[in-house]
Design an enzyme around this catalytic site. Structure first.
Site, mmCIF file in Angstrom:
data_model
loop_
_atom_site.group_PDB
_atom_site.id
_atom_site.type_symbol
_atom_site.label_atom_id
_atom_site.label_comp_id
_atom_site.label_asym_id
_atom_site.label_seq_id
_atom_site.Cartn_x
_atom_site.Cartn_y
_atom_site.Cartn_z
ATOM 1 N N SER A 165 -22.399 -13.829 18.887
ATOM 2 C CA SER A 165 -23.851 -13.961 19.094
ATOM 3 C C SER A 165 -24.136 -14.594 20.450
ATOM 4 O O SER A 165 -24.598 -15.741 20.554
ATOM 5 C CB SER A 165 -24.454 -14.785 17.959
ATOM 6 O OG SER A 165 -24.260 -14.147 16.723
ATOM 7 N N GLY A 167 -26.402 -14.131 22.593
ATOM 8 C CA GLY A 167 -27.786 -14.509 22.852
ATOM 9 C C GLY A 167 -28.036 -15.961 22.469
ATOM 10 O O GLY A 167 -28.688 -16.715 23.191
ATOM 11 N N ASP A 168 -27.520 -16.345 21.330
ATOM 12 C CA ASP A 168 -27.623 -17.742 20.873
ATOM 13 C C ASP A 168 -26.690 -18.663 21.652
ATOM 14 O O ASP A 168 -27.081 -19.749 22.086
ATOM 15 C CB ASP A 168 -27.262 -17.828 19.387
ATOM 16 C CG ASP A 168 -28.391 -17.396 18.482
ATOM 17 O OD1 ASP A 168 -29.480 -17.982 18.593
ATOM 18 O OD2 ASP A 168 -28.198 -16.477 17.673
ATOM 19 N N ILE A 169 -25.437 -18.230 21.783
ATOM 20 C CA ILE A 169 -24.422 -19.115 22.370
ATOM 21 C C ILE A 169 -24.732 -19.443 23.827
ATOM 22 O O ILE A 169 -24.622 -20.598 24.261
ATOM 23 C CB ILE A 169 -23.025 -18.480 22.217
ATOM 24 C CG1 ILE A 169 -22.629 -18.468 20.730
ATOM 25 C CG2 ILE A 169 -21.983 -19.231 23.046
ATOM 26 C CD1 ILE A 169 -21.412 -17.628 20.420
ATOM 27 N N GLY A 172 -27.465 -21.934 23.948
ATOM 28 C CA GLY A 172 -26.964 -23.255 23.610
ATOM 29 C C GLY A 172 -26.229 -23.900 24.771
ATOM 30 O O GLY A 172 -26.403 -25.091 25.060
#
Length: 395
Positions: A165, A167-169, A172
């Site tokens: 993922s 997009g999330d990582i 973050g």
């Protein structure tokens, strides 16, 4: 060993992946991260499989080294306790849809009045400004909108979501960088600030040469399969018994490569001697290399290429990765004890520091495991006070 972020207190209101990945990075480097969760339910990712003794392996992998407390942020007495915590921490991180914290009366403008030194970090799909700001988003949505899917997949195939993922990582990771920058600014100027990170912005930031190729050519890049768009040869090739990934990143490596595969005539070939020529003549060169590499097994090519400094590697599956001697020597797979799941393995800390090495020292917390201790130690509540808040539904 002292850790780099020892003494930094973080109030973590995040859930699922982007925010928890950010706070995991901070916790791994020694920050005290207090994860604030919804009572009873907790972080959504506690309910994502697979499970070990009923505990989510997904949740445990990205919430190690943290404390967990529960607060009902819609309850006025819970908010009063949150305000007391905000006055004592260095950082607060949230990844709600923009506007949610303001509706709760917990927006940056409110919290900075309580603690002017506070770093308020917000991760969201599209950021806190712009026409898409209030739209919800998950990883797949920003991968699609951010262009990365359009350049991923087999040549001529449909756009493909990247496996992890990202997009999330990426969001973050960028949020943690923003927090560290804001902490440094606070060191110099004595004030905190808001850090606003959009998942979509992060996808645009990591498109690498896709954007530059578009602006130079006016043509949107398309999936190229496993080959590199502008370096040749830079892709997997079949061997006698499998595949090998090859990365001939410059003309000096090309010369060595030609020598070890016993094709010295290719070194100064008018169509292959420079990378631009190899790229231009890819359709001629690729099958020539492929035919040459088919004659030896993967392990033999690996040995030959390693001996001559030619970047290469096998295409490992996950089992091969987690048992790889280099990965394990670098402590990238570590074991920790969990009170319910017992002995579990999680990824280690990738940043190695000579004087302040981070570590995975504590398993992910059970829901609300630290509620009482945090409220008693930081907000000076008694056991009776905590129990009363519990009875009122505030925690």
């Amino acid at each position: 060993m002292e850790q780099a972020l020892e003494g930094i207190k973080v109030l973590d209101l995040t859930r699922v992946l982007a925010g928890p990945y950010c706070t995991m990075i901070l916790a791994d480097m020694g920050a005290e991260v207090i994860k604030v969760e919804e009572p009873v339910k907790g972080d959504d990712s506690r309910h994502f499989g697979p499970y070990v003794n009923g505990e989510s392996a997904y949740f445990m992998s990205i919430n190690r080294n943290k404390k967990s407390m529960t607060l009902n942020l819609k309850h006025e007495e819970a908010k009063a306790q949150l305000f007391k915590l905000v006055a004592q921490v260095d950082v607060i991180v949230e990844n709600f849809k923009p506007g949610t914290m303001e509706k709760l009366g917990l927006g940056y403008d409110v919290l900075k009045e309580i603690n002017p030194r506070l770093i308020y970090a917000a991760t969201s799909g599209f950021g806190h400004t712009g026409p898409y700001s209030k739209r919800p988003a998950y990883d797949g949505v920003v991968q699609a909108m951010g262009g990365i899917m359009s350049i991923t997949g087999q040549k001529g195939g449909k756009p493909t979501r990247v496996g992890p993922s990202v997009g999330d990582i990426m969001a973050g990771m960028f949020t943690s960088i923003g927090i560290l920058g804001a902490l440094r600014y606070r060191d110099l100027h004595g004030v905190g600030q808001k850090v606003d990170v959009a998942m979509l912005d992060c996808q645009v930031a990591v498109l690498e040469n896709a954007i530059s190729r578009y602006f130079v050519t006016g043509i949107s890049p398309e999936p190229e399969g496993n080959r590199h768009a502008s370096i040749v040869p830079f892709e997997p090739f079949d061997t006698y018994d499998g595949e090998i990934m090859l990365a001939v990143g410059n003309d000096n490596i090309w010369k060595k490569f030609c020598e070890v595969i016993e094709k010295p005539e290719w070194v100064d070939h008018e169509h292959f001697k420079t990378n631009p020529l190899r790229s231009k003549n890819y359709n001629v060169l690729r099958p020539m290399i492929a035919e040459t590499l088919k004659v030896k097994p993967t392990s033999q090519w690996q040995f030959i290429f390693d001996e001559h400094g030619i970047p290469n590697g096998p295409i490992n599956n996950i089992e091969m990765v987690v048992t790889d001697p280099q990965v394990n020597h670098r402590e990238m797979i570590v074991e920790i004890d969990h009170p319910v799941a017992e002995r579990i393995k999680v990824p280690g800390v990738p940043v190695k520091m000579s004087l302040s090495q981070g570590a995975v020292w504590k398993a992910a917390p059970l829901l609300g495991a630290d509620t009482a201790s945090v409220l008693m130690e930081m907000n000076d509540l008694t056991e009776a006070d905590v129990e009363l808040l519990r009875q009122k539904g505030a925690i």
